[in-house]
Design a protein around this motif. Structure first.
Motif, PDB file in Angstrom:
ATOM      1  N   LEU A  74       5.472   0.170   1.618  1.00 18.42           N
ATOM      2  CA  LEU A  74       4.854  -0.264   0.368  1.00 18.42           C
ATOM      3  C   LEU A  74       5.240  -1.576  -0.287  1.00 18.42           C
ATOM      4  O   LEU A  74       6.340  -1.490  -0.875  1.00 18.42           O
ATOM      5  N   PRO A  75       4.684  -2.758  -0.088  1.00 17.62           N
ATOM      6  CA  PRO A  75       5.304  -3.921  -0.705  1.00 17.62           C
ATOM      7  C   PRO A  75       5.258  -3.961  -2.116  1.00 17.62           C
ATOM      8  O   PRO A  75       4.373  -3.759  -2.672  1.00 17.62           O
ATOM      9  N   LYS A  76       6.626  -4.281  -2.828  1.00 20.66           N
ATOM     10  CA  LYS A  76       6.928  -4.208  -4.218  1.00 20.66           C
ATOM     11  C   LYS A  76       5.801  -5.377  -4.939  1.00 20.66           C
ATOM     12  O   LYS A  76       5.416  -5.258  -5.907  1.00 20.66           O
ATOM     13  N   SER A  77       5.632  -6.451  -3.862  1.00 21.22           N
ATOM     14  CA  SER A  77       4.721  -7.522  -4.540  1.00 21.22           C
ATOM     15  C   SER A  77       3.367  -7.249  -4.530  1.00 21.22           C
ATOM     16  O   SER A  77       2.298  -7.664  -5.225  1.00 21.22           O
ATOM     17  N   VAL A  80       0.648  -7.385   1.583  1.00 24.70           N
ATOM     18  CA  VAL A  80       1.126  -6.437   2.795  1.00 24.70           C
ATOM     19  C   VAL A  80       1.814  -7.903   3.551  1.00 24.70           C
ATOM     20  O   VAL A  80       2.512  -7.516   4.514  1.00 24.70           O
ATOM     21  N   GLU A  81       1.725  -8.977   3.522  1.00 28.44           N
ATOM     22  CA  GLU A  81       2.390 -10.015   4.115  1.00 28.44           C
ATOM     23  C   GLU A  81       4.042 -10.079   3.795  1.00 28.44           C
ATOM     24  O   GLU A  81       4.722 -10.392   4.636  1.00 28.44           O
ATOM     25  N   ASP A  82       4.028  -9.736   2.541  1.00 28.95           N
ATOM     26  CA  ASP A  82       5.572  -9.594   2.342  1.00 28.95           C
ATOM     27  C   ASP A  82       6.095  -8.298   3.025  1.00 28.95           C
ATOM     28  O   ASP A  82       7.419  -8.456   3.305  1.00 28.95           O
ATOM     29  N   ALA A  83       5.634  -7.383   3.126  1.00 26.22           N
ATOM     30  CA  ALA A  83       6.015  -6.128   4.054  1.00 26.22           C
ATOM     31  C   ALA A  83       6.178  -6.577   5.365  1.00 26.22           C
ATOM     32  O   ALA A  83       7.220  -6.236   6.062  1.00 26.22           O
ATOM     33  N   ALA A  84       5.277  -7.395   5.702  1.00 29.36           N
ATOM     34  CA  ALA A  84       5.195  -7.882   7.313  1.00 29.36           C
ATOM     35  C   ALA A  84       6.667  -8.683   7.506  1.00 29.36           C
ATOM     36  O   ALA A  84       7.400  -8.623   8.368  1.00 29.36           O
ATOM     37  N   LEU A  85       6.734  -9.528   6.529  1.00 32.26           N
ATOM     38  CA  LEU A  85       7.783 -10.599   6.703  1.00 32.26           C
ATOM     39  C   LEU A  85       9.247  -9.851   6.621  1.00 32.26           C
ATOM     40  O   LEU A  85      10.182 -10.154   7.288  1.00 32.26           O
ATOM     41  N   ALA A  86       9.215  -8.880   5.657  1.00 29.67           N
ATOM     42  CA  ALA A  86      10.485  -8.100   5.469  1.00 29.67           C
ATOM     43  C   ALA A  86      10.640  -7.329   6.783  1.00 29.67           C
ATOM     44  O   ALA A  86      11.836  -7.132   7.352  1.00 29.67           O
ATOM     45  N   GLY A 125      -3.835  -3.038   5.645  1.00 28.53           N
ATOM     46  CA  GLY A 125      -4.530  -3.901   4.518  1.00 28.53           C
ATOM     47  C   GLY A 125      -3.611  -3.980   3.290  1.00 28.53           C
ATOM     48  O   GLY A 125      -3.236  -5.120   2.819  1.00 28.53           O
ATOM     49  N   THR A 126      -3.462  -2.986   2.615  1.00 25.89           N
ATOM     50  CA  THR A 126      -2.224  -2.965   1.308  1.00 25.89           C
ATOM     51  C   THR A 126      -0.944  -2.665   1.748  1.00 25.89           C
ATOM     52  O   THR A 126      -0.046  -2.869   0.793  1.00 25.89           O
ATOM     53  N   THR A 151      12.236  -5.253  -1.331  1.00 32.45           N
ATOM     54  CA  THR A 151      10.978  -5.929  -1.154  1.00 32.45           C
ATOM     55  C   THR A 151       9.845  -4.894  -0.897  1.00 32.45           C
ATOM     56  O   THR A 151       8.741  -5.097  -0.906  1.00 32.45           O
ATOM     57  N   CYS A 152      10.311  -3.830  -0.359  1.00 34.74           N
ATOM     58  CA  CYS A 152       9.228  -2.565  -0.078  1.00 34.74           C
ATOM     59  C   CYS A 152       9.708  -1.353  -0.400  1.00 34.74           C
ATOM     60  O   CYS A 152      11.096  -0.805  -0.483  1.00 34.74           O
ATOM     61  N   ASP A 153       8.836  -0.318  -0.926  1.00 31.86           N
ATOM     62  CA  ASP A 153       9.171   1.000  -1.077  1.00 31.86           C
ATOM     63  C   ASP A 153       9.005   1.833   0.223  1.00 31.86           C
ATOM     64  O   ASP A 153       8.082   1.629   1.011  1.00 31.86           O
ATOM     65  N   VAL A 154      10.032   2.435   0.716  1.00 36.45           N
ATOM     66  CA  VAL A 154       9.839   3.205   2.113  1.00 36.45           C
ATOM     67  C   VAL A 154       9.510   4.456   1.645  1.00 36.45           C
ATOM     68  O   VAL A 154      10.304   5.394   1.007  1.00 36.45           O
ATOM     69  N   GLN A 155       8.304   4.939   2.166  1.00 35.19           N
ATOM     70  CA  GLN A 155       7.614   6.484   1.918  1.00 35.19           C
ATOM     71  C   GLN A 155       7.667   7.256   2.974  1.00 35.19           C
ATOM     72  O   GLN A 155       6.524   6.840   3.706  1.00 35.19           O
ATOM     73  N   PRO A 156       8.335   8.296   3.384  1.00 31.00           N
ATOM     74  CA  PRO A 156       8.004   9.089   4.524  1.00 31.00           C
ATOM     75  C   PRO A 156       6.946  10.077   4.142  1.00 31.00           C
ATOM     76  O   PRO A 156       6.786  10.432   3.064  1.00 31.00           O
ATOM     77  N   LEU A 157       6.020  10.184   4.979  1.00 31.47           N
ATOM     78  CA  LEU A 157       4.728  10.922   5.048  1.00 31.47           C
ATOM     79  C   LEU A 157       5.042  12.105   5.505  1.00 31.47           C
ATOM     80  O   LEU A 157       4.324  12.802   6.576  1.00 31.47           O
TER      81      LEU A 157
END
Length: 389
Positions: A74-77, A80-86, A125-126, A151-157
């Motif tokens: 989950l991108p903090k910003s 989703v582009e920020d998560a992709a770049l990270a 998308g998000t 940059t991202c929240d890492v959330q195990p499902l």
């Protein structure tokens, strides 16, 4: 996986084993349970591995892959582009160009260019959804938390199950429960309602057949699995046939065919690395082991993962040594996966050879019970895939 592939090793039966949400259903279907990647999993059902394999190729097989790891980034910003770049800081693939509703095969690389794990990455998308291997999921989560910090929240499902429906009848079976299915193409992925349940569905799998992987809240998994199994085209499939199906499809098993001692190029996975991440690309390099991996992309690797077709009927299994001829004392390679291919009615294997011996059509020799048997270097997949593109 929403991929490919699970690639996990078995674990001592003395360790406490976890159970998937479908454990009771497996027992009810006559599943023979074995330890696998820390879980108690069915290796086969009453019909047996051979019939399960052939049924998946002819109709539809239902696989429980809930032991695999599902992780949301989950991108903090909020972009989703920020998560992709990270994520591109950890993998050699182009994630930024992955459109919403699509997924891509990737690898976590290390500083030596080795593969920490292989995974599937979907753009929802998000946020991004990752599916990783069962034996690596704790290490992968820690790797993501460290690499994506800030940059991202890492959330195990962990509260979700994962079901794979594979085979030529998979679309017609699932379409009766999800009207969106026929419009999906290979590697489409995203939220879908299946039998009235909010799920994540991808058109992908680990058999070489057309099929789907369905991520579903754990509390609904058994009901959906029973509904699917009520269709006469569907049989439950265990780990035994899953392994023979993926071997015929030429798909890697992590910890066997690829690991930290193999680069993506050595593993014949360079097709998964887009031009943008190669030398001269818009975001070239920047991932662990980039210097070595990019150099091998340009100059070739010293060894390659190759397909093998043993002559005769005897399977050549993992660990068998490979030699250039019948008398040489010098080992040149080894088998990493091998067994009998029911679709081909013949043994198949894969392994590593020096690039000088890796061209299809050549012959090397595998050591089997003190004898050397000729094996032919073969193109993969051994059985053509039937993905709906």
């Amino acid at each position: 996986m929403l991929a490919h592939d699970d690639q996990s090793s078995s674990q001592s039966s003395q360790s406490p084993l976890k159970r998937t949400p479908l454990h009771g259903l497996h027992l009810g279907c006559g599943g023979k349970m074995v330890p696998f990647a820390g879980y108690e999993m069915p290796v086969q059902f009453a019909t047996g591995v051979l019939k399960e394999h052939l049924h998946t190729r002819a109709a539809t097989g239902l696989f429980d892959v809930s032991h695999m790891g599902q992780i949301a980034l989950l991108p903090k910003s909020g972009k989703v582009e920020d998560a992709a770049l990270a994520l591109e800081r950890l993998v050699p693939q182009d994630i930024l160009a992955l459109p919403p509703g699509r997924q891509r095969y990737a690898q976590f690389s290390d500083e030596t260019g080795g593969i920490l794990d292989d995974l599937m990455v979907a753009n929802f998308g998000t946020h991004l959804l990752l599916v990783v291997n069962a034996s690596c999921k704790a290490a992968d989560e820690a790797h993501l938390r460290e690499g994506l910090r800030g940059t991202c929240d890492v959330q195990p499902l962990a509260e979700r199950a994962l079901i794979a429906l594979q085979g030529p009848k998979a679309e017609s079976v699932l379409a009766s429960l999800c009207a969106d299915v026929p419009a999906m193409r290979f590697m489409d992925a995203g939220p879908r309602r299946v039998d009235g349940i909010d799920c994540f569905v991808s058109r992908s799998g680990y058999t070489g057949e057309d099929g789907f992987e369905i991520s579903i809240p754990a509390e609904h998994a058994e009901r959906l699995a029973k509904t699917l199994l009520a269709n006469s085209e569907v049989l439950p499939i265990g780990l035994g046939a899953r392994d023979s199906l993926r071997l015929e499809a030429g798909l890697c098993l992590y910890g066997h065919d690829i690991d930290t001692t193999t680069t993506p190029v050595e593993g014949a996975l360079e097709w998964s690395i887009q031009k943008s991440r190669r030398r001269g690309g818009v975001r070239a390099g920047g991932f662990p082991g980039a210097d070595k991996i990019v150099a091998q992309l340009e100059q070739g690797a010293p060894r390659r993962r190759i397909g093998l077709r043993p002559e005769g009927r005897a399977p050549v299994r993992e660990g068998a040594l490979l030699f250039a001829d019948q008398t040489s004392a010098e080992q040149i390679g080894a088998v990493t996966s091998g067994g009998f291919g029911p679709t081909l009615n013949a043994p198949v294997a894969m392994g590593y050879l020096p690039s000088s011996h890796a061209a299809p059509g050549g012959t090397v020799f595998a050591e089997l019970r003190g004898q050397r048997l000729p094996v032919r270097v073969s193109p993969m997949p051994f059985v053509p895939n039937t993905y709906k593109r």
